[in-house]
Structures are given as structure tokens and as C-alpha cells.
Design a protein around this motif. Structure first.
Motif, PDB file in Angstrom:
ATOM      1  N   GLY A  50       3.527  -2.136   1.935  1.00 51.47           N
ATOM      2  CA  GLY A  50       3.620  -1.499   0.440  1.00 51.47           C
ATOM      3  C   GLY A  50       2.299  -0.754   0.267  1.00 51.47           C
ATOM      4  O   GLY A  50       1.176  -1.034   0.803  1.00 51.47           O
ATOM      5  N   VAL A  51       2.568  -0.178  -1.081  1.00 56.65           N
ATOM      6  CA  VAL A  51       1.200   0.710  -1.285  1.00 56.65           C
ATOM      7  C   VAL A  51       0.976   0.686  -2.645  1.00 56.65           C
ATOM      8  O   VAL A  51       1.952   0.607  -3.576  1.00 56.65           O
ATOM      9  CB  VAL A  51       1.308   2.130  -0.788  1.00 56.65           C
ATOM     10  N   GLY A  52      -0.264   0.594  -3.311  1.00 54.41           N
ATOM     11  CA  GLY A  52      -0.670   0.323  -4.657  1.00 54.41           C
ATOM     12  C   GLY A  52      -0.279   1.614  -5.329  1.00 54.41           C
ATOM     13  O   GLY A  52      -0.184   2.864  -4.918  1.00 54.41           O
ATOM     14  N   TRP A  53      -0.246   1.707  -6.535  1.00 57.12           N
ATOM     15  CA  TRP A  53      -0.218   3.165  -7.443  1.00 57.12           C
ATOM     16  C   TRP A  53      -1.190   4.139  -7.351  1.00 57.12           C
ATOM     17  O   TRP A  53      -0.934   5.023  -7.694  1.00 57.12           O
ATOM     18  CB  TRP A  53       0.178   3.000  -8.781  1.00 57.12           C
ATOM     19  N   ASN A  54      -2.107   3.738  -6.821  1.00 59.14           N
ATOM     20  CA  ASN A  54      -3.318   4.688  -6.443  1.00 59.14           C
ATOM     21  C   ASN A  54      -3.283   5.123  -5.201  1.00 59.14           C
ATOM     22  O   ASN A  54      -4.138   6.162  -4.644  1.00 59.14           O
ATOM     23  CB  ASN A  54      -4.652   4.092  -6.777  1.00 59.14           C
ATOM     24  N   GLY A  55      -2.532   4.646  -4.384  1.00 59.47           N
ATOM     25  CA  GLY A  55      -2.139   5.172  -3.092  1.00 59.47           C
ATOM     26  C   GLY A  55      -3.266   4.513  -1.997  1.00 59.47           C
ATOM     27  O   GLY A  55      -3.260   4.935  -0.829  1.00 59.47           O
ATOM     28  N   ILE A  56      -4.351   3.987  -2.418  1.00 62.15           N
ATOM     29  CA  ILE A  56      -5.405   3.510  -1.753  1.00 62.15           C
ATOM     30  C   ILE A  56      -5.089   2.056  -1.097  1.00 62.15           C
ATOM     31  O   ILE A  56      -5.254   1.781   0.472  1.00 62.15           O
ATOM     32  CB  ILE A  56      -6.603   3.442  -2.401  1.00 62.15           C
ATOM     33  N   ASN A  57      -4.467   1.070  -1.689  1.00 64.31           N
ATOM     34  CA  ASN A  57      -4.305  -0.341  -1.425  1.00 64.31           C
ATOM     35  C   ASN A  57      -2.999  -0.191  -0.561  1.00 64.31           C
ATOM     36  O   ASN A  57      -2.057   0.028  -1.146  1.00 64.31           O
ATOM     37  CB  ASN A  57      -4.323  -1.217  -2.544  1.00 64.31           C
ATOM     38  N   THR A  58      -3.134  -0.977   0.841  1.00 66.14           N
ATOM     39  CA  THR A  58      -1.883  -0.726   1.495  1.00 66.14           C
ATOM     40  C   THR A  58      -1.651  -2.065   2.100  1.00 66.14           C
ATOM     41  O   THR A  58      -2.828  -2.678   2.552  1.00 66.14           O
ATOM     42  CB  THR A  58      -1.995   0.396   2.544  1.00 66.14           C
ATOM     43  N   TYR A  59      -0.579  -2.425   2.342  1.00 71.15           N
ATOM     44  CA  TYR A  59      -0.279  -3.791   3.027  1.00 71.15           C
ATOM     45  C   TYR A  59       0.709  -3.758   3.943  1.00 71.15           C
ATOM     46  O   TYR A  59       1.771  -2.913   3.906  1.00 71.15           O
ATOM     47  CB  TYR A  59       0.016  -4.814   1.970  1.00 71.15           C
ATOM     48  N   TYR A  60       0.756  -4.665   5.126  1.00 68.66           N
ATOM     49  CA  TYR A  60       1.829  -4.587   5.986  1.00 68.66           C
ATOM     50  C   TYR A  60       2.283  -6.003   6.547  1.00 68.66           C
ATOM     51  O   TYR A  60       1.362  -6.675   6.733  1.00 68.66           O
ATOM     52  CB  TYR A  60       1.260  -3.743   7.100  1.00 68.66           C
ATOM     53  N   ALA A  61       3.408  -6.008   7.272  1.00 67.75           N
ATOM     54  CA  ALA A  61       3.889  -7.137   7.677  1.00 67.75           C
ATOM     55  C   ALA A  61       3.271  -7.164   9.087  1.00 67.75           C
ATOM     56  O   ALA A  61       2.836  -6.087   9.676  1.00 67.75           O
ATOM     57  CB  ALA A  61       5.352  -7.158   7.982  1.00 67.75           C
ATOM     58  N   GLU A  62       2.935  -8.477   9.657  1.00 67.73           N
ATOM     59  CA  GLU A  62       2.161  -8.626  10.845  1.00 67.73           C
ATOM     60  C   GLU A  62       2.971  -7.964  11.939  1.00 67.73           C
ATOM     61  O   GLU A  62       2.324  -7.605  12.691  1.00 67.73           O
ATOM     62  CB  GLU A  62       2.136 -10.148  11.187  1.00 67.73           C
ATOM     63  N   SER A  63       4.267  -8.029  11.815  1.00 65.32           N
ATOM     64  CA  SER A  63       5.126  -7.245  13.088  1.00 65.32           C
ATOM     65  C   SER A  63       5.021  -5.911  13.106  1.00 65.32           C
ATOM     66  O   SER A  63       5.446  -5.140  14.088  1.00 65.32           O
ATOM     67  CB  SER A  63       6.512  -7.687  12.716  1.00 65.32           C
ATOM     68  N   VAL A  64       4.476  -5.013  11.909  1.00 59.14           N
ATOM     69  CA  VAL A  64       4.457  -3.903  12.184  1.00 59.14           C
ATOM     70  C   VAL A  64       3.190  -3.142  11.980  1.00 59.14           C
ATOM     71  O   VAL A  64       2.895  -1.940  12.231  1.00 59.14           O
ATOM     72  CB  VAL A  64       5.249  -3.134  11.141  1.00 59.14           C
ATOM     73  N   LYS A  65       2.050  -3.859  11.615  1.00 59.04           N
ATOM     74  CA  LYS A  65       0.649  -3.650  11.730  1.00 59.04           C
ATOM     75  C   LYS A  65       0.501  -2.819  12.932  1.00 59.04           C
ATOM     76  O   LYS A  65       0.648  -3.175  14.053  1.00 59.04           O
ATOM     77  CB  LYS A  65      -0.400  -4.747  11.536  1.00 59.04           C
ATOM     78  N   GLY A  66      -0.322  -1.735  12.840  1.00 56.79           N
ATOM     79  CA  GLY A  66      -0.832  -0.952  13.863  1.00 56.79           C
ATOM     80  C   GLY A  66       0.150   0.106  14.393  1.00 56.79           C
ATOM     81  O   GLY A  66      -0.097   1.154  15.185  1.00 56.79           O
ATOM     82  N   ARG A  67       1.470  -0.039  13.853  1.00 49.65           N
ATOM     83  CA  ARG A  67       2.607   0.987  14.352  1.00 49.65           C
ATOM     84  C   ARG A  67       3.244   1.717  13.334  1.00 49.65           C
ATOM     85  O   ARG A  67       3.292   2.623  13.478  1.00 49.65           O
ATOM     86  CB  ARG A  67       3.599  -0.049  15.128  1.00 49.65           C
ATOM     87  N   PHE A  68       3.204   1.125  11.769  1.00 48.55           N
ATOM     88  CA  PHE A  68       3.884   1.663  10.652  1.00 48.55           C
ATOM     89  C   PHE A  68       2.483   2.219   9.802  1.00 48.55           C
ATOM     90  O   PHE A  68       1.577   1.436  10.067  1.00 48.55           O
ATOM     91  CB  PHE A  68       4.515   0.726  10.207  1.00 48.55           C
ATOM     92  N   THR A  69       2.722   3.199   9.213  1.00 48.71           N
ATOM     93  CA  THR A  69       1.674   3.595   7.985  1.00 48.71           C
ATOM     94  C   THR A  69       2.604   3.897   6.977  1.00 48.71           C
ATOM     95  O   THR A  69       3.427   4.940   7.133  1.00 48.71           O
ATOM     96  CB  THR A  69       1.034   4.835   8.740  1.00 48.71           C
ATOM     97  N   ILE A  70       2.129   3.544   5.751  1.00 51.04           N
ATOM     98  CA  ILE A  70       2.795   3.705   4.313  1.00 51.04           C
ATOM     99  C   ILE A  70       1.854   4.680   3.654  1.00 51.04           C
ATOM    100  O   ILE A  70       0.594   4.414   3.822  1.00 51.04           O
ATOM    101  CB  ILE A  70       2.926   2.628   3.594  1.00 51.04           C
ATOM    102  N   SER A  71       2.350   5.700   3.085  1.00 51.47           N
ATOM    103  CA  SER A  71       1.439   6.599   2.255  1.00 51.47           C
ATOM    104  C   SER A  71       2.198   7.151   0.968  1.00 51.47           C
ATOM    105  O   SER A  71       3.507   6.883   0.981  1.00 51.47           O
ATOM    106  CB  SER A  71       1.038   7.651   3.088  1.00 51.47           C
ATOM    107  N   ARG A  72       1.643   7.712   0.094  1.00 51.19           N
ATOM    108  CA  ARG A  72       2.370   8.223  -0.947  1.00 51.19           C
ATOM    109  C   ARG A  72       1.647   9.444  -1.533  1.00 51.19           C
ATOM    110  O   ARG A  72       0.339   9.574  -1.355  1.00 51.19           O
ATOM    111  CB  ARG A  72       2.169   7.321  -2.217  1.00 51.19           C
TER     112      ARG A  72
END
Length: 124
Positions: A50-72
Motif C-alpha cells: 500500500g502507498v499513502g496519498w503523498n506517495g511517501i508512506n509505503t507498506y508491504y506484506a512480509e511475504s513480498v518485502k524486499g522483492r516488490f516495490t509500490i509507487s505512485r
């Protein structure tokens, strides 16, 4: 009619990469937090990132941390999910979702708008 449209899914071998995109139509989601969820066959829908409306705060499930990147990118109002080092267990239909909050919740029930989903299949 408000829509979120996902694209970028497909078939990839284990260890490969895909980049998913989510673009809105019908309205702007500039002040919305955005999330990516996935649902594998026979399983419940789960939070991926997930990503906050400012594009700065990002969150990941443990299973994808370090492999997936969310951006907006709020200029064309598009959200991306870069998926690297894909594993067969990442196989699922991936959905993007939007909620009028500053930060993205992890619960699917809290989101107001959903896309139709895009299939990601990772072969071993």
C-alpha cells in the motif's frame, strides 16, 4: 463510472519480474491511499502493498518485502507494483484498490474502489 484499470500481468518464470500498473478513469484519486491485493485460487484476498496519498508512506506484506516495490505518480495518477524475484506462490489475480484516507489500510473491507484484476502466473 469510476473505474480502476490494472494492466501488466502475465506469465513469467520463477525469478523473473513484472510491473503492474493501475490507472483510474472517471475521477482522480490524488487524495486517496492506494493498495494492491491478490487472491490465489481457493484462498482469501490478501494485502500485498500500500502507498499513502503523498506517495511517501509505503507498506508491504512480509511475504513480498524486499522483492516488490509500490509507487505512485500523481501526475497521471497511476500506481505501480514492481515485482522482482517472483516465486510460484506469487501466482494470483492482483487487484488495485483506493480509499479516501492518508494511509492505506491492510484490510480489503476498508477500500471503496476496486479494479477488475490482472492475472499473474509464475511457473517453476
Amino acid at each position: 463510472q469510476v473505474q480502476l484499470v490494472e494492466s501488466g500481468g502475465g506469465l513469467v518464470q520463477a525469478g523473473g519480474s513484472l510491473r503492474l500498473s493501475c490507472a483510474p478513469s472517471g475521477r482522480t484519486f490524488r487524495n486517496y491511499a492506494m493498495g494492491w491485493f491478490r487472491q490465489a485460487s481457493g484462498k482469501e484476498r490478501e494485502f500485498v502493498a500500500g502507498v499513502g496519498w503523498n506517495g511517501i508512506n509505503t507498506y508491504y506484506a512480509e511475504s513480498v518485502k524486499g522483492r516488490f516495490t509500490i509507487s505512485r505518480d500523481n501526475a497521471p495518477n497511476t500506481v505501480f507494483l514492481q515485482m522482482n524475484s517472483l516465486k510460484p506462490e506469487d501466482t494470483a489475480v492482483y487487484y488495485c484498490a483506493a480509499v479516501p484516507r492518508r494511509l492505506p489500510p491492510a484490510s480489503a473491507n476498508e477500500y471503496d474502489y476496486w479494479g477488475q484484476g490482472t492475472q499473474v502466473t509464475v511457473s517453476s
